[in-house]
Design a protein around this motif. Structure first.
Motif, mmCIF file in Angstrom:
data_model
loop_
_atom_site.group_PDB
_atom_site.id
_atom_site.type_symbol
_atom_site.label_atom_id
_atom_site.label_comp_id
_atom_site.label_asym_id
_atom_site.label_seq_id
_atom_site.Cartn_x
_atom_site.Cartn_y
_atom_site.Cartn_z
ATOM 1 N N ASP A 130 0.812 -1.216 0.000
ATOM 2 C CA ASP A 130 0.000 0.000 0.000
ATOM 3 C C ASP A 130 0.846 1.267 0.000
ATOM 4 O OD1 ASP A 130 1.044 -0.043 2.531
ATOM 5 O OD2 ASP A 130 -0.884 -0.086 3.575
ATOM 6 N N LEU A 131 2.174 1.099 -0.095
ATOM 7 C CA LEU A 131 3.106 2.228 -0.126
ATOM 8 C C LEU A 131 2.969 3.124 1.097
ATOM 9 C CD1 LEU A 131 2.957 3.153 -3.926
ATOM 10 C CD2 LEU A 131 4.622 1.715 -2.739
ATOM 11 N N GLU A 132 2.678 2.516 2.201
ATOM 12 C CA GLU A 132 2.664 3.217 3.484
ATOM 13 C C GLU A 132 3.670 2.531 4.394
ATOM 14 O OE1 GLU A 132 1.134 5.938 4.097
ATOM 15 O OE2 GLU A 132 -0.180 6.042 2.347
ATOM 16 N N GLY A 133 4.381 3.290 5.150
ATOM 17 C CA GLY A 133 5.354 2.687 6.047
ATOM 18 C C GLY A 133 6.444 3.667 6.387
ATOM 19 N N PRO A 134 7.294 3.278 7.282
ATOM 20 C CA PRO A 134 8.348 4.209 7.679
ATOM 21 C C PRO A 134 9.370 4.461 6.576
ATOM 22 C CG PRO A 134 8.671 2.064 8.720
ATOM 23 C CD PRO A 134 7.334 2.025 8.066
ATOM 24 N N LEU A 135 9.584 3.473 5.687
ATOM 25 C CA LEU A 135 10.514 3.630 4.583
ATOM 26 C C LEU A 135 9.784 3.404 3.265
ATOM 27 C CD1 LEU A 135 13.664 1.717 5.932
ATOM 28 C CD2 LEU A 135 13.441 4.192 5.611
ATOM 29 N N ILE A 136 9.899 4.365 2.361
ATOM 30 C CA ILE A 136 9.304 4.267 1.029
ATOM 31 C C ILE A 136 10.430 4.413 0.012
ATOM 32 C CG2 ILE A 136 7.632 5.220 -0.594
ATOM 33 C CD1 ILE A 136 6.333 4.093 1.876
ATOM 34 N N PHE A 137 10.510 3.462 -0.906
ATOM 35 C CA PHE A 137 11.553 3.472 -1.931
ATOM 36 C C PHE A 137 10.910 3.782 -3.279
ATOM 37 C CE2 PHE A 137 12.894 0.705 1.478
ATOM 38 C CZ PHE A 137 14.181 1.156 1.743
ATOM 39 N N ALA A 138 11.394 4.834 -3.929
ATOM 40 C CA ALA A 138 10.808 5.292 -5.184
ATOM 41 C C ALA A 138 11.910 5.595 -6.188
ATOM 42 C CB ALA A 138 9.954 6.536 -4.950
ATOM 43 N N ARG A 139 11.544 5.654 -7.441
ATOM 44 C CA ARG A 139 12.492 5.997 -8.504
ATOM 45 C C ARG A 139 12.760 7.507 -8.477
ATOM 46 N NH1 ARG A 139 9.999 3.662 -11.900
ATOM 47 N NH2 ARG A 139 11.346 1.936 -12.577
ATOM 48 N N ASP A 140 13.993 7.858 -8.667
ATOM 49 C CA ASP A 140 14.378 9.266 -8.768
ATOM 50 C C ASP A 140 13.989 9.791 -10.147
ATOM 51 O OD1 ASP A 140 15.652 11.750 -8.707
ATOM 52 O OD2 ASP A 140 17.589 10.879 -9.295
ATOM 53 N N LEU A 141 13.091 10.772 -10.179
ATOM 54 C CA LEU A 141 12.658 11.386 -11.437
ATOM 55 C C LEU A 141 13.058 12.853 -11.517
ATOM 56 C CD1 LEU A 141 9.118 9.798 -11.980
ATOM 57 C CD2 LEU A 141 11.296 9.141 -13.015
ATOM 58 N N ARG A 142 14.098 13.187 -10.831
ATOM 59 C CA ARG A 142 14.699 14.526 -10.890
ATOM 60 C C ARG A 142 13.704 15.628 -10.524
ATOM 61 N NH1 ARG A 142 17.796 16.377 -15.748
ATOM 62 N NH2 ARG A 142 18.652 17.730 -14.106
ATOM 63 N N ASP A 143 13.345 16.454 -11.514
ATOM 64 C CA ASP A 143 12.531 17.637 -11.197
ATOM 65 C C ASP A 143 11.075 17.302 -10.895
ATOM 66 O OD1 ASP A 143 11.960 16.859 -13.765
ATOM 67 O OD2 ASP A 143 12.345 18.809 -14.699
ATOM 68 N N GLN A 144 10.692 16.018 -10.985
ATOM 69 C CA GLN A 144 9.333 15.639 -10.595
ATOM 70 C C GLN A 144 9.253 15.120 -9.160
ATOM 71 O OE1 GLN A 144 7.083 13.231 -13.347
ATOM 72 N NE2 GLN A 144 8.216 13.975 -15.124
ATOM 73 N N ASN A 145 10.398 15.010 -8.490
ATOM 74 C CA ASN A 145 10.408 14.412 -7.162
ATOM 75 C C ASN A 145 9.553 15.178 -6.155
ATOM 76 O OD1 ASN A 145 12.127 12.514 -8.192
ATOM 77 N ND2 ASN A 145 13.946 13.189 -7.079
ATOM 78 N N HIS A 146 9.393 16.497 -6.393
ATOM 79 C CA HIS A 146 8.607 17.291 -5.442
ATOM 80 C C HIS A 146 7.159 16.808 -5.362
ATOM 81 C CE1 HIS A 146 7.566 19.197 -9.298
ATOM 82 N NE2 HIS A 146 6.458 19.602 -8.698
ATOM 83 N N ARG A 147 6.667 16.207 -6.448
ATOM 84 C CA ARG A 147 5.281 15.727 -6.440
ATOM 85 C C ARG A 147 5.108 14.584 -5.447
ATOM 86 N NH1 ARG A 147 4.069 13.994 -12.280
ATOM 87 N NH2 ARG A 147 1.918 13.899 -11.497
ATOM 88 N N LEU A 148 6.083 13.674 -5.410
ATOM 89 C CA LEU A 148 5.979 12.567 -4.464
ATOM 90 C C LEU A 148 6.281 13.034 -3.039
ATOM 91 C CD1 LEU A 148 5.365 9.531 -4.463
ATOM 92 C CD2 LEU A 148 7.810 9.098 -4.503
ATOM 93 N N ARG A 149 7.176 13.988 -2.910
ATOM 94 C CA ARG A 149 7.463 14.515 -1.573
ATOM 95 C C ARG A 149 6.233 15.174 -0.967
ATOM 96 N NH1 ARG A 149 13.348 17.341 -1.291
ATOM 97 N NH2 ARG A 149 12.743 17.291 0.919
ATOM 98 N N ALA A 150 5.416 15.783 -1.817
ATOM 99 C CA ALA A 150 4.173 16.386 -1.315
ATOM 100 C C ALA A 150 3.202 15.313 -0.843
ATOM 101 C CB ALA A 150 3.537 17.236 -2.412
ATOM 102 N N ARG A 151 3.330 14.095 -1.421
ATOM 103 C CA ARG A 151 2.464 12.986 -1.002
ATOM 104 C C ARG A 151 2.870 12.462 0.376
ATOM 105 N NH1 ARG A 151 0.290 9.269 0.798
ATOM 106 N NH2 ARG A 151 -0.773 7.490 -0.166
#
Length: 701
Positions: A662-683
């Motif tokens: 469910d992509l919830e947890g203390p550690l989340i591993f995601a692909r680095d998409l450079r200038d789009q990373n702020h979108r996931l950080r907002a999540r």
């Protein structure tokens, strides 16, 4: 002597010649150096230049001939000692020792060579599906920002996220997920498979052949390298082994045949159930094996009660129905598996364009089958002699139909006429597997010819029987052209030399290759994060520009097939510009697919450039790079003018299973998409962000 039909005798001889000829065929020359054929010999390796090109075989053959000519009694004494060591212990103690040896080999392989990790994207997706199953559901909601988590064989459709594969193997791995050690599942399954194969050989051919089969299992690195992996072939191998064991019990073979109607009904029902389990793991293999043994089953049932055979069909359908039920829960259609939902009709059987745009033709199907059979000759024992040569001689010489009483009594079953029938059944079931894959567009050589791995329960007892018969048939023959050396002694010496070569060189070399390769797939980011004192965080894994392109195409709505073909057949800078436009304007998936298809170019219009260290990077040479493309390359270079010796990027897919489904947890591993990373950080606003590169974790501002 047991009589067989002329057609059956001819088929066995043809199969024997096939096994003998395939290793000598210049397959690379015939099929223009096909991919996944690195284990094959070059066209001249078996030609007159053999002394230079195949020193292992020449050395083993020369030493065996010399030992047989000069020291025949010593060869026979050593052989007698080895055979005595195999025959002397009571069978239960012998079997226990064999299983203990296999347990040690499987465990050592899993720990030292594979680091207990899935090492192919197929296994990565299935392990993630196992985590989904462990949560009690068939799918989880698809991530809103799919490009950060996109993985090749994961389906994201209609808000559902799941793996494309049948449910059988992920369900087995889920048991390991619950136990906290999914890597143990393949090891335990392989041990159970080994016991089943040995016991089946005992019931069909007798105790001597069973002991020889057990020895071959221990000496066959292909069995335990594959058996320690996370591949779904391991689960399928177990189900096929169990099916064959039940089928043999139903057929009433062995010194104490099961002939009672009630017992026969139980065993054929069990055989159907286990073949159904194979179907929900690897459907094509199950159908091939079931089809090959269907006619023998009908012949066995015909003189008695047809309803007995129908019980087997009913058992198969009962378990096989779990696959369409799983499909209904995931794709929404019982008859549409995840493969077709993800890749479209191009993933199906038959002759057509593959999902990656390559044509699958009858010639390609023949190429795939011959390559796999050729690779099996090398990978099965890692020796200098083609592994199936003894079986080829056994069949081509016509010894298979002649189940003489002395051969049978040596196997401990007396003059049982069913032995000749079982030769044909096992051979047919094994060959049915490459025959079925003739119609399947994909093949590769990860850990060897893995599509043939499920055929080992049929092949190894046959090979053990062939080795024993080969020795019996050749003993006493002293051709003058070999210096009057006894062929039986020479055969014994040659086989012994081949296995010594395998133990001293072939197997250690293969183990070293597996242990030292695929390092990026063996990294445990969860452990590395905790070693760095990070208990909570959003960790972006730096990947190559090409990896970002495919993930962004999938995240923007492109179909999996079009995204893969666009990456293989388009200028990557043009692809970058189109994706930026699609992301900015919010194109529909259909529009993006049409635009990507318009970018396709003939292969001769593209050239590979390792500007960022990635050999798959492609550009049209006449087209200058846009500034945004230059920046992508510089990012992969860490801003340097030249590419560093070691890329700072890695693969993302191995780290997907580190996430909770469910992509919830203390550690989340995601692909680095450079200038789009702020979108996931907002999540995940409460999680500190890190970038993983060069084996280190860097805190992001």
């Amino acid at each position: 002597m047991i009589r067989v039909t002329e057609a059956g005798d001819l088929a066995k001889r043809v199969a024997g010649w096939l096994f003998l000829v395939v290793p000598f065929m210049p397959l690379r020359l015939l099929f223009d150096d096909p991919p996944g054929s690195s284990g094959l010999l070059d066209p001249l390796d078996w030609a007159p230049g053999l002394i230079v090109c195949a020193p292992g075989l020449i050395v083993c053959a020369g030493l065996a001939w010399l030992a047989s000519r000069r020291f025949p009694q010593a060869v026979e004494r050593v052989a007698g000692t080895v055979v005595g060591a195999l025959r002397r212990p009571p069978f239960p103690a012998f079997l226990l020792a064999v299983l203990a040896a296999l347990a040690a080999l499987l465990t050592a392989t899993s720990l030292a060579a594979f680091s207990r990790r899935p090492l192919l994207v197929d296994t990565i997706a299935q392990l993630f599906q196992a985590k989904i199953f462990a949560g009690g559901v068939a799918w989880v909601p698809a991530p809103e920002l799919g490009a950060f988590f996109a993985t090749q064989h994961m389906v994201s459709d209609a808000g559902r996220w799941y793996a494309q594969y049948p449910p059988g193997h992920p369900a087995a791995l889920a048991l390991g997920v619950w136990a906290g050690a999914p890597w143990l599942v393949p090891t335990l399954f392989s041990l159970l498979s080994a016991w089943l194969v040995i016991d089946t050989a005992r019931r069909i051919f007798g105790e001597t052949v069973a002991r020889a089969t057990a020895a071959l299992l221990v000496l066959a690195p292909f069995f335990w390298f594959m058996g320690a992996s996370h591949m779904n072939h391991v689960s399928s191998h177990l189900h096929i082994s169990l099916f064959l064991w039940c089928f043999a019990r139903w057929a009433g073979t062995g010194p104490r045949p099961t002939v009672g109607d009630a017992a026969r009904r139980r065993w054929i029902l069990a055989a159907g159930l286990t073949l159904g389990a194979a179907f929900v793991t690897r459907p094509l293999t199950a159908l091939a094996v079931g089809g090959a043994l269907a006619l023998p089953a009908l012949r066995l049932a015909a003189p008695r009660r047809w309803s007995t055979a129908l019980l087997g069909v009913g058992g198969f359908l009962c378990v096989a129905s779990l696959y369409p039920i799983f499909n209904a829960a995931t794709t929404g259609d019982p008859l549409t598996p995840g493969y077709l939902r993800l890749w479209g009709e191009s993933h199906g059987l038959g002759f057509h364009l593959s999902p990656w745009g390559e044509p699958h033709t009858p010639l390609a199907g023949l190429r795939n089958a011959l390559i796999d059979l050729g690779l099996l000759q090398a990978f099965l024992f890692e020796g200098p002699i083609p592994a199936l040569a003894p079986l080829g001689i056994f069949l081509a010489a016509g010894w298979a139909p002649a189940a003489r009483s002395e051969t049978c009594s040596g196997a401990g079953v007396g003059a049982d006429p069913s032995i000749a029938r079982w030769d044909g059944r096992l051979l047919g079931a094994f060959l049915a597997i490459p025959a079925a894959h003739f119609f399947y567009w994909h093949r590769d050589a990860f850990l060897g010819p893995r599509f043939l791995y499920e055929g080992l329960p049929f092949l190894l007892p046959l090979l053990a029987r062939a080795l024993l018969e080969l020795r019996r048939q050749l003993s006493g023959r002293r051709p003058a052209w070999l210096g009057s050396v006894d062929l039986g002694t020479l055969t014994t010496a040659l086989i012994g030399a081949a296995f010594l070569y395998s133990l001293a060189f072939g197997i250690p070399q293969r183990f070293h290759t597996y242990a030292t390769s695929l390092g990026s797939l063996k990294r445990d980011l969860t452990a590395e994060a905790r070693q760095a004192g990070i208990e909570r965080g959003l960790i972006f894994v730096k990947v190559s520009w090409g990896n970002r392109l495919i993930a962004r195409a999938r995240g923007a709505g492109a179909s999996a097939s079009v995204a893969e073909r666009a990456y293989r057949r388009s200028d990557h800078c043009e692809l970058e510009l189109v994706l930026r436009e699609a992301e900015t304007e919010g194109w529909s998936g259909a529009r993006l697919d049409r635009t990507l298809v318009s970018l396709f170019r003939p292969a001769d219009e593209l050239a590979g450039f390792r500007l960022n260290g990635d050999p798959t990077l492609r550009f049209a040479p006449e087209r200058p790079l846009a500034e945004v493309c230059v920046q992508e390359i510089l990012y992969d270079r860490d801003g340097r003018d030249v590419m560093p010796a070691t890329p700072s990027y890695t693969n993302y897919s191995p780290h997907l299973p580190a996430n909770a489904p469910d992509l919830e947890g203390p550690l989340i591993f995601a692909r680095d998409l450079r200038d789009q990373n702020h979108r996931l950080r907002a999540r995940y606003p409460d999680l500190p962000a890190y970038l993983y590169r060069d084996g280190t974790l860097v805190r992001l501002p």
